[in-house]
Write an enzyme that holds these catalytic residues in place. Structure first.
Site, PDB file in Angstrom:
ATOM      1  N   SER A  46     -10.817   1.492   6.303  1.00  0.00           N
ATOM      2  CA  SER A  46      -9.911   1.616   4.960  1.00  0.00           C
ATOM      3  C   SER A  46      -9.526   0.003   4.625  1.00  0.00           C
ATOM      4  CB  SER A  46      -8.785   2.521   5.217  1.00  0.00           C
ATOM      5  OG  SER A  46      -9.141   3.639   4.958  1.00  0.00           O
TER       6      SER A  46
ATOM      7  N   LYS B 156       0.866  -1.123   0.076  1.00  0.00           N
ATOM      8  CA  LYS B 156       0.113   0.115   0.217  1.00  0.00           C
ATOM      9  C   LYS B 156       0.940   1.233   0.115  1.00  0.00           C
ATOM     10  CE  LYS B 156      -3.794   2.374   2.325  1.00  0.00           C
ATOM     11  NZ  LYS B 156      -4.804   2.157   3.776  1.00  0.00           N
TER      12      LYS B 156
ATOM     13  N   SER C 166      -9.135   3.233   2.019  1.00  0.00           N
ATOM     14  CA  SER C 166      -8.211   3.667   1.333  1.00  0.00           C
ATOM     15  C   SER C 166      -7.231   2.473   0.801  1.00  0.00           C
ATOM     16  CB  SER C 166      -7.434   4.761   2.181  1.00  0.00           C
ATOM     17  OG  SER C 166      -6.768   4.088   3.256  1.00  0.00           O
TER      18      SER C 166
END
Length: 482
Positions: free
Chosen positions: A180, A81, A156
């Site tokens: 997220s 990520k 996210s």
């Protein structure tokens, strides 16, 4: 072996590499080929280092040939990520303000994955600074849903969810402050896990005592979630938290007996949280799976009446502390939602902070009263089905207007405010074929038991085995409005 190694779980792929049925270089080649196939459609991988990855895979194969003891994720390829720092590899957090930033050191979660044998290949897309549960930014554009490429993949950790669902990789690292890991898991038909506080430590030079944000895994199976946790959990001296979990906990059996397990289910968290009707109707049918296993399901919920206050003020304070300085330096290129959240943090008064602490105390007392009667809390993971990816966020949820970019995420944010471990598991599909996730929460530091409950559901359903068919590029995504 399947036609694509991406169909294998991390448990299966690492075993195949250890047993010399497949090499790390072959696993990497499959991973890179799959990126080339699907990334033009879903736009999930934003930085790629194939040469560096080839060198790592070569070293992994040499270690295999040496006969040395191999680490648990030996040779498994993985993108990370883009909010998690990777030493020597661009880490932008989806912001023009950091478009050329290359960290000197890995974040703890990445360092532990590398120590466990992961072959790092690149970075996956995020909303700017991880703000919001829809993955778009001005630097790399929008990540879309493998099951419906004109729709949102969530966020996210939307890039992570999209590559895991697309069989690019079997598992990946994400983070979760307000959903997220869970909302993109729900949107993309994968498993997302938000661990208890400091189970995966998050060292910080700004606030080592921060508790709202977490790092954690995404995968297509609970078994892979446990494997990930077994190599990333464990205390770190930079995080002065008295509690945690020994990583050995996650190497114990995932088997459990659901007979007599008491589950409290809530459609609206007891405070009228709006959720699309199709999601509620579908999830309530899925609860019968637990009942068939012998569990007792009743409508029940902790008192979430002050959880919005706890979450909103704590998040605002964390945003102001973490992002205030970069907003001062480069605010003109940073999205308005980040400005709003940082400004809210700086506007908090001493009275606000006192009220927040008191509300959090009352919330915890309610949570403990709930778990004196129940073993598990079940709720909708997302309030909406995957939505038009050209939107910044849904303008309304079940007819209720969204006043801020966080309103449509309340189903996840409310549980974040409790600090509990929370798991999103695939729970099937809408009438239009869109994924729906079920959100499960258990008491503090019962993380492994929560995974057992999730696996019991997973074994009866197998929804995550339904792969997306990513074949053609969606229309260009340019409009960004609420």
């Amino acid at each position: 072996m399947p036609d694509t190694l991406g169909e294998l779980s991390a448990v299966e792929l690492s075993a195949a590499i250890r047993d010399k049925k497949v090499s790390a270089r072959e696993a990497l080649a499959d991973h890179l080929e799959r990126i080339s196939e699907v990334n033009p459609v879903i736009n999930a991988v934003v930085t790629l280092d194939p040469d560096g990855a080839q060198a790592l895979a070569h070293d992994a194969d040499q270690l295999t040939a040496s006969g040395a003891e191999l680490p648990p994720l030996h040779g498994v390829p993985m993108t990370h990520k883009d909010t998690n720092n990777t030493a020597g590899m661009r880490t932008t957090q989806g912001s023009l303000a950091l478009r050329d930033f290359v960290p000197d050191a890995d974040d703890l979660i990445v360092a532990r994955l590398k120590a466990a044998g992961v072959v790092s290949t690149g970075k996956s897309n995020v909303p700017e600074f991880g703000a919001g549960s829809h993955t778009f930014n001005d630097l790399f554009g929008t990540t879309t849903n493998p099951y419906a490429p004109a729709l949102s993949a969530g966020g996210s950790s939307g890039g992570v969810a999209a590559v895991v669902a697309s069989r690019v990789q079997s598992l990946g690292d994400g983070s979760d402050m307000g959903g997220s890991l869970r909302i993109p898991a729900s949107f993309c038909n994968v498993v997302g896990f938000r661990p208890s506080t400091a189970v995966i430590p998050m060292p910080s030079c700004v606030n080592a005592y921060a508790w709202l944000g977490r790092t954690g895994p995404m995968a297509r199976s609970v078994e892979d979630i446990a494997l990930f946790m077994s190599v990333t959990a464990g205390k770190d001296p930079r995080v002065p938290h008295p509690t945690g979990l020994d990583p050995e906990v996650f190497r114990s059996s995932l088997e459990t007996d659901m007979r007599g397990v008491r589950i409290g289910w809530s459609r609206d968290f007891g405070i009228g949280v709006p959720v699309e009707a199709e999601i509620l109707d579908h999830l309530e049918r899925q609860l019968a799976i637990f009942e068939d296993l012998g569990a007792i399901v009743e409508e029940a919920t902790p008192d979430f009446s002050e959880a919005d206050l706890v979450f909103g003020n704590t998040r605002a304070m964390d945003f102001a502390a973490g992002l205030g300085p970069i907003l001062e330096r480069a605010g003109e290129v940073i999205k308005p939602e980040v400005h709003w959240n940082v400004n809210k943090g700086f506007a908090l008064t001493a009275r606000d902070l006192i009220e927040t602490a008191a509300a959090r105390t009352r919330l915890e007392l309610s949570v403990q009263e709930f778990f004196s009667r129940y073993d598990l809390f079940a709720s909708p993971c997302a309030q909406v089905l995957p939505f038009d990816a050209t939107l910044r966020y849904p303008a309304q949820v079940a007819g209720v207007p969204s006043e801020t970019y966080l309103d449509w995420m309340r189903s996840a944010c409310l549980l974040s405010a409790t600090g509990l471990p929370v798991l999103s598991v695939p729970a099937g599909f809408s009438s239009g074929g869109l994924p729906i996730g079920l959100q499960l929460a258990s008491n503090h530091y019962t993380d492994m038991q929560l995974l057992r409950y999730g696996r019991a559901f997973e074994q009866q359903t197998g929804y995550a085995a339904v792969a997306p068919v990513v074949t053609s590029a969606p229309a260009p995504l340019t409009t960004m409005s609420a």
